[in-house]
Design a protein around this motif. Structure first.
Motif, mmCIF file in Angstrom:
data_model
loop_
_atom_site.group_PDB
_atom_site.id
_atom_site.type_symbol
_atom_site.label_atom_id
_atom_site.label_comp_id
_atom_site.label_asym_id
_atom_site.label_seq_id
_atom_site.Cartn_x
_atom_site.Cartn_y
_atom_site.Cartn_z
ATOM 1 N N GLU A 1 -3.985 1.319 -2.718
ATOM 2 C CA GLU A 1 -3.948 0.043 -2.010
ATOM 3 C C GLU A 1 -3.647 -1.113 -2.963
ATOM 4 N N LYS A 2 -2.904 -2.066 -2.428
ATOM 5 C CA LYS A 2 -2.579 -3.308 -3.143
ATOM 6 C C LYS A 2 -1.930 -3.052 -4.502
ATOM 7 N N LYS B 1 -4.440 7.373 -0.714
ATOM 8 C CA LYS B 1 -3.814 6.052 -0.685
ATOM 9 C C LYS B 1 -4.001 5.308 -1.994
ATOM 10 N N GLU C 1 0.810 5.392 0.815
ATOM 11 C CA GLU C 1 0.102 6.546 1.361
ATOM 12 C C GLU C 1 0.914 7.797 1.063
ATOM 13 N N TYR D 1 3.425 -6.013 2.836
ATOM 14 C CA TYR D 1 2.629 -7.041 3.504
ATOM 15 C C TYR D 1 3.444 -8.243 3.965
ATOM 16 N N ASP E 1 0.849 -1.189 0.000
ATOM 17 C CA ASP E 1 0.000 0.000 0.000
ATOM 18 C C ASP E 1 0.884 1.238 0.000
#
Length: 383
Positions: free
Chosen positions: A179-180, A177, A163, A213, A161
């Motif tokens: 994400e993924k 953001k 930010e 992650y 991710d």
């Protein structure tokens, strides 16, 4: 007596729940707290949360390093949290200036206080200079008045991710953001635009925080300062013997409130290197633009340019009167002076002898007046 005892028991039952609720508020239920911490040797962020609006709390942060069984304070800061709303995660950011950093473990300790009373405290540890390489690496970071771009390269295929933060002092005034996102084997650049207005000539900080992650969830952060500037560019121009136009594209979140100046010079020589004589200049204000907005500004010359070759200079001025861009082009007119004098200001292609199409051919105003006079005289004689 039984009636009095019953009333006393009923009174105690009704009072006790209210006393318990007051005690829970005093014990801190519903007050502000530290929800999350992050730090490296460049910057830190503290996430605050409260179920009620808060104002002017104090946040104290300390960076410590274990030293012979004790903790040595490397750096510390304290600042006001300002005003923040209820039921909202609020992030405060700070920056370290650590010189000659040593490898090893560090601890960030944070305390949230209200008039000296500790409302919440928390700590988080990290390791600097570890041999275990992260799956991702920040190669470059470029924030500016439009937005922010970060270049990442993978050591292994990664899912993460991103930010993006725009920081003014300790406050995150805008964040967004992605994400993924993923990288497999090649470096790639990721970008985001600022979704808030910036102040001209003011310094801000752009920050990117990457959440990886696996193999374990961790963060990488990078920051860079920049000064916000108004900016725009000329994307298209048009010109002929009657006037000119220019399309201006905004390239900043600082509102652009500049102007365009169109200047015409008649070329005396047959080549572009000959001397030129000033003809006229027109200044027009550009409508307020933000990043990605565009507007076309048009001007008309006082008189049509007669036969010849002209140099058109277009200058784009910024908010402070500085020249942001200058463009030059040529206007070639084949309009002879005699034709130019016959041009009607109304339509641009009519001559004084032409009729608009609604009258009778050959019927002049003088003839009409004379006819009316004859009819009037005849009418008077008959009476």
């Amino acid at each position: 007596m039984k009636a009095v005892l019953f009333l006393l028991v009923l009174f105690l039952i009704s009072v006790l729940p209210a006393s318990a609720a007051d005690a829970s508020q005093v014990d801190g239920t519903g007050s502000a707290r530290i929800a999350e911490l992050y730090s490296d040797l460049e910057s830190f962020d503290v996430t605050l949360y409260s179920s009620q609006p808060e104002e002017n709390l104090t946040l104290e942060v300390s960076l410590l390093r274990p030293e012979r069984g004790n903790e040595e304070v490397i750096a510390e800061q304290a600042f006001s949290t300002g005003i923040f709303p209820a039921n909202t995660m609020v992030v405060k950011v700070g920056f370290w200036e650590i010189r000659n950093a040593e490898r090893g473990a560090y601890t960030l300790k944070a305390r949230l206080l209200e008039q000296g009373k500790v409302l919440s405290e928390s700590e988080s540890s990290f390791v600097y200079g570890s041999n275990s390489a992260s799956r991702l690496q920040v190669d470059d970071l470029v924030p500016n008045s439009e937005g922010i771009t970060v270049a990442l390269s993978p050591n292994q295929a990664s899912l993460f991710d991103l930010e993006y933060m725009l920081i003014d002092g300790h406050d995150v005034i805008y964040s967004t953001k992605t994400e993924k996102a993923s990288l497999t084997s090649f470096p790639e650049a990721f970008s985001a635009s600022w979704g808030t207005l910036l102040e001209n000539n003011k310094e801000y900080t752009g920050r990117v925080k990457v959440r990886v992650y696996s193999p374990s969830r961790g963060f990488i952060a990078s920051t860079e300062n920049f000064t916000a500037r108004d900016d725009a560019e000329i994307t298209d121009i048009y010109q002929d013997e009657t006037g000119a136009s220019a399309t201006v594209l905004g390239r900043s979140q600082v509102p652009f409130e500049g102007s365009l100046v169109f200047s015409v010079y008649e070329l005396q020589g047959t080549s572009g290197s000959g001397s030129s004589v000033f003809v006229e200049s027109v200044r027009e204000r550009v409508p307020v633009l933000l990043n990605g907005d565009d507007e076309t500004v048009e001007v008309a010359w006082k008189e049509r340019l007669t036969e010849g070759v002209y140099r058109l200079e277009i200058e784009l001025f910024g908010n402070n009167g500085d020249v942001i861009e200058r463009r030059e082009t040529i206007i070639e007119s084949d309009l002879s002076p005699s034709n130019a004098s016959e041009v009607s200001p109304g339509t641009g292609n009519e001559t004084p002898g032409e009729n608009g199409g609604n009258g009778i051919p050959g019927f002049s105003v003088a003839a009409g007046v004379a006819g009316l006079a004859m009819i009037f005289a005849l009418f008077k004689k008959l009476h």
